[in-house]
Design a protein around this motif. Structure first.
Motif, PDB file in Angstrom:
ATOM      1  N   LYS A 134       0.802  -1.220   0.000  1.00 32.50           N
ATOM      2  CA  LYS A 134       0.000   0.000   0.000  1.00 32.50           C
ATOM      3  C   LYS A 134       0.836   1.271   0.000  1.00 32.50           C
ATOM      4  N   ASP A 135       2.063   1.204   0.514  1.00 33.97           N
ATOM      5  CA  ASP A 135       2.894   2.392   0.666  1.00 33.97           C
ATOM      6  C   ASP A 135       4.173   2.341  -0.149  1.00 33.97           C
ATOM      7  N   ALA A 136       4.213   1.468  -1.167  1.00 35.31           N
ATOM      8  CA  ALA A 136       5.406   1.348  -2.017  1.00 35.31           C
ATOM      9  C   ALA A 136       6.650   1.056  -1.186  1.00 35.31           C
ATOM     10  N   ALA A 137       6.516   0.112  -0.256  1.00 35.16           N
ATOM     11  CA  ALA A 137       7.603  -0.192   0.677  1.00 35.16           C
ATOM     12  C   ALA A 137       8.479  -1.355   0.246  1.00 35.16           C
ATOM     13  N   CYS A 138       7.976  -2.248  -0.624  1.00 37.54           N
ATOM     14  CA  CYS A 138       8.720  -3.492  -0.857  1.00 37.54           C
ATOM     15  C   CYS A 138       8.613  -4.010  -2.287  1.00 37.54           C
ATOM     16  N   ALA A 139       8.401  -3.139  -3.258  1.00 39.05           N
ATOM     17  CA  ALA A 139       8.174  -3.586  -4.634  1.00 39.05           C
ATOM     18  C   ALA A 139       9.343  -4.385  -5.194  1.00 39.05           C
ATOM     19  N   GLU A 140      10.568  -3.980  -4.882  1.00 45.01           N
ATOM     20  CA  GLU A 140      11.725  -4.699  -5.425  1.00 45.01           C
ATOM     21  C   GLU A 140      11.787  -6.130  -4.902  1.00 45.01           C
ATOM     22  N   ALA A 141      11.493  -6.313  -3.628  1.00 48.30           N
ATOM     23  CA  ALA A 141      11.508  -7.660  -3.058  1.00 48.30           C
ATOM     24  C   ALA A 141      10.410  -8.523  -3.668  1.00 48.30           C
ATOM     25  N   VAL A 142       9.245  -7.933  -3.885  1.00 49.71           N
ATOM     26  CA  VAL A 142       8.139  -8.662  -4.514  1.00 49.71           C
ATOM     27  C   VAL A 142       8.526  -9.106  -5.917  1.00 49.71           C
ATOM     28  N   ALA A 143       9.158  -8.212  -6.681  1.00 54.03           N
ATOM     29  CA  ALA A 143       9.599  -8.567  -8.028  1.00 54.03           C
ATOM     30  C   ALA A 143      10.642  -9.682  -7.986  1.00 54.03           C
ATOM     31  N   ALA A 144      11.495  -9.661  -6.980  1.00 45.99           N
ATOM     32  CA  ALA A 144      12.530 -10.688  -6.854  1.00 45.99           C
ATOM     33  C   ALA A 144      11.948 -12.066  -6.594  1.00 45.99           C
ATOM     34  N   LEU A 145      10.699 -12.121  -6.120  1.00 46.57           N
ATOM     35  CA  LEU A 145      10.046 -13.406  -5.863  1.00 46.57           C
ATOM     36  C   LEU A 145       9.265 -13.910  -7.067  1.00 46.57           C
ATOM     37  N   GLY A 146       9.349 -13.188  -8.208  1.00 44.12           N
ATOM     38  CA  GLY A 146       8.805 -13.755  -9.436  1.00 44.12           C
ATOM     39  C   GLY A 146       7.686 -13.001 -10.110  1.00 44.12           C
ATOM     40  N   PHE A 147       7.235 -11.885  -9.550  1.00 45.13           N
ATOM     41  CA  PHE A 147       6.175 -11.118 -10.199  1.00 45.13           C
ATOM     42  C   PHE A 147       6.751 -10.277 -11.338  1.00 45.13           C
ATOM     43  N   GLY A 148       6.014 -10.190 -12.443  1.00 43.33           N
ATOM     44  CA  GLY A 148       6.476  -9.420 -13.595  1.00 43.33           C
ATOM     45  C   GLY A 148       6.258  -7.935 -13.448  1.00 43.33           C
ATOM     46  N   HIS A 149       5.389  -7.534 -12.555  1.00 42.63           N
ATOM     47  CA  HIS A 149       5.210  -6.133 -12.200  1.00 42.63           C
ATOM     48  C   HIS A 149       4.536  -6.061 -10.842  1.00 42.63           C
ATOM     49  N   VAL A 150       4.621  -4.894 -10.228  1.00 46.52           N
ATOM     50  CA  VAL A 150       4.034  -4.687  -8.906  1.00 46.52           C
ATOM     51  C   VAL A 150       3.213  -3.409  -8.955  1.00 46.52           C
ATOM     52  N   GLU A 151       1.939  -3.527  -8.625  1.00 42.71           N
ATOM     53  CA  GLU A 151       1.084  -2.341  -8.561  1.00 42.71           C
ATOM     54  C   GLU A 151       0.944  -1.932  -7.096  1.00 42.71           C
ATOM     55  N   VAL A 152       1.496  -0.786  -6.745  1.00 45.43           N
ATOM     56  CA  VAL A 152       1.471  -0.339  -5.358  1.00 45.43           C
ATOM     57  C   VAL A 152       0.228   0.516  -5.109  1.00 45.43           C
ATOM     58  N   GLY A 153      -0.148   0.603  -3.835  1.00 48.02           N
ATOM     59  CA  GLY A 153      -1.321   1.375  -3.459  1.00 48.02           C
ATOM     60  C   GLY A 153      -2.441   0.448  -2.991  1.00 48.02           C
ATOM     61  N   THR A 154      -3.597   0.981  -2.825  1.00 50.27           N
ATOM     62  CA  THR A 154      -4.068   2.267  -3.304  1.00 50.27           C
ATOM     63  C   THR A 154      -3.535   3.396  -2.416  1.00 50.27           C
ATOM     64  N   ILE A 155      -3.053   4.471  -3.076  1.00 52.58           N
ATOM     65  CA  ILE A 155      -2.465   5.623  -2.402  1.00 52.58           C
ATOM     66  C   ILE A 155      -3.405   6.810  -2.560  1.00 52.58           C
ATOM     67  N   THR A 156      -3.615   7.532  -1.476  1.00 52.10           N
ATOM     68  CA  THR A 156      -4.476   8.714  -1.495  1.00 52.10           C
ATOM     69  C   THR A 156      -3.627   9.968  -1.320  1.00 52.10           C
ATOM     70  N   ALA A 157      -4.192  11.106  -1.690  1.00 51.53           N
ATOM     71  CA  ALA A 157      -3.432  12.355  -1.596  1.00 51.53           C
ATOM     72  C   ALA A 157      -3.000  12.645  -0.169  1.00 51.53           C
ATOM     73  N   HIS A 158      -3.877  12.337   0.783  1.00 53.70           N
ATOM     74  CA  HIS A 158      -3.589  12.565   2.198  1.00 53.70           C
ATOM     75  C   HIS A 158      -3.522  11.225   2.919  1.00 53.70           C
ATOM     76  N   GLY A 159      -2.590  11.087   3.840  1.00 56.19           N
ATOM     77  CA  GLY A 159      -2.503   9.872   4.621  1.00 56.19           C
ATOM     78  C   GLY A 159      -3.768   9.663   5.434  1.00 56.19           C
ATOM     79  N   GLN A 160      -4.128   8.394   5.649  1.00 55.31           N
ATOM     80  CA  GLN A 160      -5.326   8.097   6.438  1.00 55.31           C
ATOM     81  C   GLN A 160      -5.192   6.704   7.047  1.00 55.31           C
ATOM     82  N   PRO A 161      -5.835   6.487   8.209  1.00 55.86           N
ATOM     83  CA  PRO A 161      -5.678   5.201   8.905  1.00 55.86           C
ATOM     84  C   PRO A 161      -6.527   4.081   8.342  1.00 55.86           C
TER      85      PRO A 161
END
Length: 350
Positions: free
Chosen positions: A71-98
């Motif tokens: 959700k926060d674009a924290a681990c896309a490279e690691a996810v790709a290293a496990l075999g995914f051809g792309h990583v879609e991060v998010g959903t991200i909003t303009a303002h942070g929210q809980p």
């Protein structure tokens, strides 16, 4: 081994706690260059026969991770290293929210499904942009999925999406407008063409103005009536969008409120894909998500007209190397059919 660990340990633990632990572990892995590169060399798709080009972006394989996990674009490279051809991060909003109150994530193990009512919990576009600016240690195609901040009224939704796009579009390989989550009040109303047209028009202006022109897609719900699916497809063609992601989670289920993903969504997601392909042909890139569990599902979606396929819930039940396994099997499937590339299979049964 993973099935044993899942049945004896993981499914007994709180689903969201396991999710946060997994993201944290992968974020740590993403900061270990040598380990990350080794895993990428072993598990990521590298065979030219799996390569796909969509909206000008080159993907090492057609199967990727859907939005909702990172959700926060924290681990896309690691996810790709496990075999995914792309990583879609998010959903991200303009303002942070809980997000919505807990508990808000529930496994339906017998159905190989999940119900979530997370509510776009994330740290906001500025924080995500900071992470996306980091140098990528391994090749990874990153899509960025943006949504509406919960406290923003519907009348100001376009400005809210534009604010996110301005922060994130220059850093994304492609940008997705999410108007189909059931967990933000009123969000799905934005799928109505009268509201969607001005929203997509303004976000597209931002995406088009980036140095490399960021491709723009829209993500739709499986619960749309067929005539509304047709209307969104026509709008996407009219505005010159690059693609449609079909589908998000469904609210048509019994039990906890929220969006249902996983195996029960399989049939409707495939039905929507086929309808879209019949409507737009190859004029738009179609990305199929929803109910994808194995290589048979991926192959079926590609034959039906999907250039890219995404999964997420299946990863929960399939284990860490789920995507790598699917890509290996997909390569065997391509060779078995005597094809030079997986792209030759796109739309064959459409």
């Amino acid at each position: 081994m993973y099935r044993l660990v899942f049945s004896q340990v993981l499914q007994r633990l709180d689903a969201e706690a396991v999710h946060h632990f997994t993201v944290s572990a992968l974020a740590l892995l993403a900061r270990l260059p040598l380990v990350k590169r080794l895993l990428h060399r072993v598990f990521a798709p590298h065979d030219p026969a799996l390569r796909v080009t969509a909206f000008g972006v080159h993907f090492p394989g057609p199967f990727g991770l859907a939005a909702g996990f990172d959700k926060d674009a924290a681990c896309a490279e690691a996810v790709a290293a496990l075999g995914f051809g792309h990583v879609e991060v998010g959903t991200i909003t303009a303002h942070g929210q809980p997000g919505n109150p807990r508990p808000r994530l529930f496994r339906l193990v017998r159905q190989h499904a999940v119900i979530n009512r997370m509510g776009f919990n994330n740290a906001g576009a500025v924080a995500a942009a900071r992470r996306l600016r980091r140098t990528r240690g391994v090749p990874v195609v990153i899509g960025v999925n943006i949504g509406k901040t919960k406290v923003v009224p519907e009348s100001e939704a376009t400005a809210d999406y534009v604010a996110s796009a301005k922060e994130l579009a220059p850093l994304a390989d492609y940008l997705v407008v999410n108007v189909s989550s059931p967990n933000t009040p009123g969000l799905r109303n934005l799928q109505a063409v009268s509201l969607l047209r001005p929203l997509l028009t303004e976000v597209k202006q931002v995406a088009d103005a980036t140095p490399r022109r960021t491709p723009l897609l829209v993500k739709i719900a499986p619960d749309l009536a067929d005539e509304d699916i047709d209307a969104v497809a026509e709008l996407a063609l009219e505005l010159g969008l690059d693609g449609i992601i079909a589908t998000n989670t469904t609210i048509r289920h019994d039990g906890e409120t929220g969006g249902l993903s996983g195996r029960p969504l399989k049939a409707r997601s495939l039905e929507v894909l086929r309808r879209l392909r019949a409507k737009v042909g190859d004029r738009l890139t179609l990305v199929s998500a929803g109910g994808v569990e194995d290589v048979d599902d991926v192959w079926e979606r590609i034959l039906a007209g999907a250039t890219l396929v995404q999964g997420y819930t299946g990863w929960i039940y399939g284990g860490p190397l789920w995507a790598a396994h699917i890509h290996r099997q997909l390569l065997r499937r391509v060779r078995r059919h005597g094809l030079k590339s997986v792209t030759e299979a796109i739309g064959r049964t459409a």
